[in-house]
Design an enzyme around this catalytic site. Sequence first.
Site, PDB file in Angstrom:
ATOM      1  NE  ARG A 262      44.999  16.885  46.213  1.00 60.34           N
ATOM      2  CZ  ARG A 262      46.478  17.314  45.916  1.00 60.34           C
ATOM      3  NH1 ARG A 262      46.415  18.597  46.211  1.00 60.34           N
ATOM      4  NH2 ARG A 262      47.229  16.365  46.828  1.00 60.34           N
TER       5      ARG A 262
ATOM      6  CD  GLU B 244      51.735  20.066  40.795  1.00 60.49           C
ATOM      7  OE1 GLU B 244      51.249  19.819  41.400  1.00 60.49           O
ATOM      8  OE2 GLU B 244      52.703  20.980  41.415  1.00 60.49           O
TER       9      GLU B 244
ATOM     10  NE  ARG C 280      49.824  14.669  43.097  1.00 62.95           N
ATOM     11  CZ  ARG C 280      48.928  15.879  43.770  1.00 62.95           C
ATOM     12  NH1 ARG C 280      48.811  15.513  44.521  1.00 62.95           N
ATOM     13  NH2 ARG C 280      49.825  16.304  43.882  1.00 62.95           N
TER      14      ARG C 280
ATOM     15  CG  HIS D 280      49.299  13.781  48.745  1.00 66.38           C
ATOM     16  ND1 HIS D 280      50.873  14.177  49.997  1.00 66.38           N
ATOM     17  CD2 HIS D 280      49.270  14.558  47.696  1.00 66.38           C
ATOM     18  CE1 HIS D 280      51.115  15.230  49.696  1.00 66.38           C
ATOM     19  NE2 HIS D 280      49.926  15.599  47.978  1.00 66.38           N
TER      20      HIS D 280
ATOM     21  CG  HIS E   9      52.098  12.450  45.946  1.00 69.66           C
ATOM     22  ND1 HIS E   9      53.702  11.873  45.591  1.00 69.66           N
ATOM     23  CD2 HIS E   9      51.983  13.574  46.056  1.00 69.66           C
ATOM     24  CE1 HIS E   9      54.025  12.993  44.681  1.00 69.66           C
ATOM     25  NE2 HIS E   9      53.031  14.054  44.262  1.00 69.66           N
TER      26      HIS E   9
END
Length: 514
Positions: free
Chosen positions: A373, A115, A279, A338, A233
């Site tokens: 994160r 990811e 992100r 998110h 997100h």
Amino acid sequence: MEASGDTGRVLIIGAGIAGLWTALQLRPLPVTVITAGKLGQGSSSWAQGGLAAAVGGDDTPALHAADTIEAGAGLCDRRAVDILCTDGPDAVEALAELGVPFDRNDDGSLKVGREAAHGQDRIVHVGGDEAGAAIMRCLTEAAEAAESITIRERTAAYRINTDAHGNACGASALDIEKGEPVTFEASSVVLATGGIGGLYAVTTNPLSSQGHGIAMAALAGAALRDLEFVQFHPTALHVGRDPAPLATEAIRGAGGTLLDNDGERFMLALHRDAELAPRDVVARGVASAIKRTGAAFLDVRGELGDRFAEAFPTVFAACEAAGLNPATDLLPIAPAAHYHMGGIMTDTEGRSSLPGLFAVGECASTGVHGANRLASNSLLEAIVFGSRAAKVLSREKGAVGEPSETQQSSLEIGPAMDLSDVRRLMASEAGILRIASGLRDAERHLAQKEAQSSGEEMALLTARLVLEAARAREESRGAHQRSDYPETSEAALHSLINLKPDGTISVGFEEVRP
């Protein structure tokens, strides 16, 4: 008078992955777990991405730690990160032993994917995108079977009670079915109440995730940290549902690309890792593409689309319900609130600044996430630090104190409020891009809203705490971006937030622990 509830030496507020895992690690000590909903509900069950852990043959905890720190934009606590990444493989093994059916290769080894911002394939999944639901099923079954764990569903905590010495000694709650107050006594209280996504107009979280644990901790006198860092997100499905269905980042890890309304793959010009950039970068890219061209899309057509239903059944079901076929259709997306990197400040064993009060999971600020994160570190954090908190709680044998009469009368339950205007305001003024004037306007609106409340409204308090922290941080870092302060300060500082007895909020800053 409040009725007395089940008495346990440890009280856990919240029954997601963090709360249930901590309760199970405390066996055979008596534990009471209370949850406002039903077991199996909540954001934990919605987690699609999986767990990040150095379980691949060419991976190491040091490499995992390096990626975590890089994504955290200077605010990660190095010791907490090292603990998370070193204990990661054992956490995955412990879940597998409990019965979590992680995806495996033909030879029985764990199947790992990649990811955003990960330098190695290290994400373990269940059924492609069903990790959260699968883990919750296993934890729920184990907790229901454990004689030492008492579970009270449909019970909403609204106050942490403290004794005459200022120690947490239980909680006051409302039995939702009976409409009656109930008191839970305990020598230690663990908050595992999840995030704050429900405070935002577009979110992938349950709408009930409104930061109640943060508000309760603040009212009890516990210190909070880094509340301004809210992760959006990049790829929530923009199909008119509230909350918005999540399109897991693993889809981009498997080859999905992002297109604007003109059909251009816009991330190529924004970051060397394109769709697999951190992100916050991708979320800003998607928001910019929507503003510039009117829409943004996730493209999985072709080979990935042909196997999409099998690889990502949860996302496929959401697409199907919206009349979309991933094999042939572009999937409309938008950024959505998110995950909350900030929360109740804890040490690496879950202790808050208030004696007897612990926090685990998303409501805690352990220091591992920093300002942004790293994907799939959240479920791992719940397991690793839930285990560490349980070890401390097992050793500390405190006595149950009597709640302070003064503190007990400080908060009453108010009627539920319509927060739709607050959610829109938080999305517009405390969302992906912020400015001081907008944050002040939002604070003024919240003050007016609070004046209409007959009791302390926890969601409004948490929103106000986030706004104050965001206004105090005059820089852009990670998930916190200010149009009036676009540069990143040379000094990396945590924000420390406290609620004063008179209801005002104090925000200070301290250096990140080495």
